[in-house]
Scaffold this motif. Structure first.
Motif, mmCIF file in Angstrom:
data_model
loop_
_atom_site.group_PDB
_atom_site.id
_atom_site.type_symbol
_atom_site.label_atom_id
_atom_site.label_comp_id
_atom_site.label_asym_id
_atom_site.label_seq_id
_atom_site.Cartn_x
_atom_site.Cartn_y
_atom_site.Cartn_z
ATOM 1 N N ASP A 170 -74.164 72.942 43.277
ATOM 2 C CA ASP A 170 -74.554 73.915 44.289
ATOM 3 C C ASP A 170 -76.036 74.244 44.124
ATOM 4 O OD1 ASP A 170 -71.887 73.837 44.802
ATOM 5 O OD2 ASP A 170 -71.468 75.916 44.265
ATOM 6 N N PHE A 171 -76.693 74.514 45.220
ATOM 7 C CA PHE A 171 -78.078 74.953 45.183
ATOM 8 C C PHE A 171 -78.343 75.765 46.444
ATOM 9 C CE2 PHE A 171 -78.063 70.876 47.331
ATOM 10 C CZ PHE A 171 -78.888 71.081 48.429
ATOM 11 N N SER A 172 -79.452 76.477 46.455
ATOM 12 C CA SER A 172 -79.796 77.318 47.596
ATOM 13 C C SER A 172 -81.019 76.763 48.316
ATOM 14 C CB SER A 172 -80.079 78.752 47.139
ATOM 15 O OG SER A 172 -81.264 78.800 46.368
ATOM 16 N N TYR B 70 -83.202 70.415 57.912
ATOM 17 C CA TYR B 70 -82.941 69.195 57.145
ATOM 18 C C TYR B 70 -81.637 69.307 56.356
ATOM 19 C CZ TYR B 70 -83.490 65.429 53.772
ATOM 20 O OH TYR B 70 -83.274 64.316 52.995
ATOM 21 N N LEU B 71 -81.427 70.430 55.684
ATOM 22 C CA LEU B 71 -80.206 70.607 54.901
ATOM 23 C C LEU B 71 -78.970 70.647 55.800
ATOM 24 C CD1 LEU B 71 -81.398 73.238 52.257
ATOM 25 C CD2 LEU B 71 -81.211 70.756 51.996
ATOM 26 N N ARG B 72 -79.100 71.235 56.958
ATOM 27 C CA ARG B 72 -77.956 71.277 57.873
ATOM 28 C C ARG B 72 -77.656 69.899 58.450
ATOM 29 N NH1 ARG B 72 -78.222 77.049 61.200
ATOM 30 N NH2 ARG B 72 -77.641 78.350 59.409
ATOM 31 N N GLU B 73 -78.686 69.092 58.645
ATOM 32 C CA GLU B 73 -78.442 67.730 59.113
ATOM 33 C C GLU B 73 -77.760 66.906 58.020
ATOM 34 O OE1 GLU B 73 -78.071 64.534 61.503
ATOM 35 O OE2 GLU B 73 -78.669 66.573 62.070
ATOM 36 N N LEU B 74 -78.153 67.120 56.771
ATOM 37 C CA LEU B 74 -77.460 66.451 55.666
ATOM 38 C C LEU B 74 -76.006 66.904 55.593
ATOM 39 C CD1 LEU B 74 -80.101 66.501 52.762
ATOM 40 C CD2 LEU B 74 -79.500 64.607 54.287
ATOM 41 N N THR B 75 -75.763 68.155 55.957
ATOM 42 C CA THR B 75 -74.389 68.651 56.014
ATOM 43 C C THR B 75 -73.608 67.929 57.102
ATOM 44 O OG1 THR B 75 -75.123 70.826 55.247
ATOM 45 C CG2 THR B 75 -72.964 70.714 56.277
ATOM 46 N N PRO C 241 -71.856 80.260 52.038
ATOM 47 C CA PRO C 241 -72.509 81.500 52.485
ATOM 48 C C PRO C 241 -73.877 81.706 51.834
ATOM 49 C CG PRO C 241 -70.200 81.888 51.935
ATOM 50 C CD PRO C 241 -70.522 80.501 51.468
ATOM 51 N N ASP C 242 -74.692 82.535 52.474
ATOM 52 C CA ASP C 242 -75.998 82.950 51.953
ATOM 53 C C ASP C 242 -76.946 81.767 51.738
ATOM 54 O OD1 ASP C 242 -75.081 85.592 51.879
ATOM 55 O OD2 ASP C 242 -74.233 85.307 49.882
ATOM 56 N N GLN C 243 -76.919 80.815 52.649
ATOM 57 C CA GLN C 243 -77.837 79.671 52.626
ATOM 58 C C GLN C 243 -77.738 78.870 51.328
ATOM 59 O OE1 GLN C 243 -81.714 81.360 53.583
ATOM 60 N NE2 GLN C 243 -81.316 81.153 55.761
ATOM 61 N N HIS C 244 -76.529 78.742 50.823
ATOM 62 C CA HIS C 244 -76.252 77.873 49.683
ATOM 63 C C HIS C 244 -75.549 76.612 50.192
ATOM 64 C CE1 HIS C 244 -77.323 81.338 47.276
ATOM 65 N NE2 HIS C 244 -77.180 80.634 46.169
ATOM 66 N N PHE C 245 -75.689 75.541 49.413
ATOM 67 C CA PHE C 245 -75.106 74.262 49.799
ATOM 68 C C PHE C 245 -74.456 73.616 48.582
ATOM 69 C CE2 PHE C 245 -78.380 75.200 52.844
ATOM 70 C CZ PHE C 245 -77.870 74.760 54.055
ATOM 71 N N ARG C 246 -73.433 72.814 48.846
ATOM 72 C CA ARG C 246 -72.731 72.086 47.784
ATOM 73 C C ARG C 246 -72.804 70.594 48.079
ATOM 74 N NH1 ARG C 246 -67.158 74.428 46.325
ATOM 75 N NH2 ARG C 246 -68.623 75.823 45.252
ATOM 76 N N SER D 228 -64.684 72.996 60.056
ATOM 77 C CA SER D 228 -65.608 72.151 60.816
ATOM 78 C C SER D 228 -67.015 72.741 60.818
ATOM 79 C CB SER D 228 -65.105 71.970 62.247
ATOM 80 O OG SER D 228 -65.014 73.221 62.918
ATOM 81 N N GLU D 229 -67.114 74.069 60.811
ATOM 82 C CA GLU D 229 -68.432 74.700 60.740
ATOM 83 C C GLU D 229 -69.077 74.459 59.382
ATOM 84 O OE1 GLU D 229 -67.838 78.783 61.660
ATOM 85 O OE2 GLU D 229 -67.703 78.467 63.838
ATOM 86 N N ARG D 230 -68.288 74.475 58.332
ATOM 87 C CA ARG D 230 -68.841 74.275 56.991
ATOM 88 C C ARG D 230 -69.385 72.867 56.798
ATOM 89 N NH1 ARG D 230 -65.604 77.361 52.140
ATOM 90 N NH2 ARG D 230 -66.088 79.483 52.807
ATOM 91 N N VAL D 231 -68.739 71.890 57.400
ATOM 92 C CA VAL D 231 -69.219 70.512 57.258
ATOM 93 C C VAL D 231 -70.075 70.100 58.446
ATOM 94 C CG1 VAL D 231 -67.236 69.872 55.849
ATOM 95 C CG2 VAL D 231 -67.143 69.513 58.320
#
Length: 269
Positions: free
Chosen positions: A131-133, A162-167, A176-181, A211-214
């Motif tokens: 996980d990272f932010s 960019y991070l959302r496109e990778l998602t 939540p809170d602009q963190h990603f796994r 579906s929103e999370r991915v």
């Protein structure tokens, strides 16, 4: 022999004529302090100050050296980090985002840097989820690049997109809170080991959240189809065949489909 002083008013002695004169007077604070009978509160010789997180000086030196590299040297460094020549880098490091020029002229450089640092290590086989932010990514880029936003907060917009496109491509899951796994890559042999969860069920609300999370957009007609598949059980198809079918129907990579099924608790393995 004198057996007591009762009714002996004819006797006089200072100790019985004025007993209060012989009561030891209470010592004043100054006297008590002089005689050491008062424990003084210890003097506070220091005050708490905020401590910044410790940073390895080696990493700072590495970031500073990278910052001074030419574009050619940075590309060579990133080729070693990704294990691929630049003409074979994945599409995940060439994504068109708003504000992409905030970290230099070629956005592929900073995107490859972020991908190699935060994403690629967690996608390797046998590694655990990481996980990272978004804030961590921004701070890291600030140490390695001269940030020149093309508009206010352009660098934040670029990194967020960019991070959302990778998602959306199945590399990450948004928390939540602009963190990603970081999600592990679904290897072909790994897909064959996946199996359905006998207790797995899918509701409208669960499908929407997962579906929103991915970051996967599911057409309305496919939503109903998915709900019917998991209404009273699971598809009769093996997991790998079902994933391949959804890849075509939803126009999404395998890693995104697997991430959706995992997040919904529909598969095991």
């Amino acid at each position: 022999m004198l057996r007591g002083l009762t009714n002996k008013i004819w006797l006089w002695h200072p100790a019985i004529s004025n007993r209060t004169l012989h009561v030891q007077p209470e010592r004043r604070p100054v006297e008590m302090a002089l005689f050491g009978e008062v424990e003084k509160a210890p003097m506070k010789l220091s005050i708490p100050v905020p401590v910044t997180p410790w940073v390895d000086a080696g990493w700072l030196a590495t970031d500073a050296a990278y910052r001074q590299m030419s574009v050619t040297d940075k590309i060579r460094f990133l080729e070693r980090q990704l294990g691929l020549p630049c003409d074979r880098w994945p599409d995940a490091v060439d994504i068109d985002v708003v504000g992409k020029a905030s970290f230099g002229r070629d956005p592929r450089i900073w995107q490859a840097d972020v991908f190699g640092k935060f994403v690629r290590p967690g996608t390797q086989r046998g590694t655990s989820c990481r996980d990272f932010s978004m804030l961590t990514v921004l701070r890291w880029l600030d140490m390695r690049y001269t940030v020149a936003p093309t508009f206010e907060d352009a660098e934040k917009v670029a990194v967020r997109q960019y991070l959302r496109e990778l998602t959306a491509q199945g590399y990450l899951m948004e928390l939540p809170d602009q963190h990603f796994r970081v999600l592990p890559a679904p290897h072909p042999e790994g897909l064959s080991r996946l199996r359905w969860n006998p207790q797995g069920r899918l509701t409208v609300s669960a499908l929407r959240v997962c579906s929103e999370r991915v970051r996967l957009d599911i057409p309305a007609n496919q939503v109903q189809r998915l709900l019917e598949y998991f209404e009273d059980g699971h598809p009769a198809l093996p997991v790998v065949a079902f994933v391949q079918d959804l890849m075509v129907r939803l126009h999404a990579p395998a890693r995104t489909i697997v991430a959706l099924l995992r997040e919904a608790g529909l598969i095991l393995g």
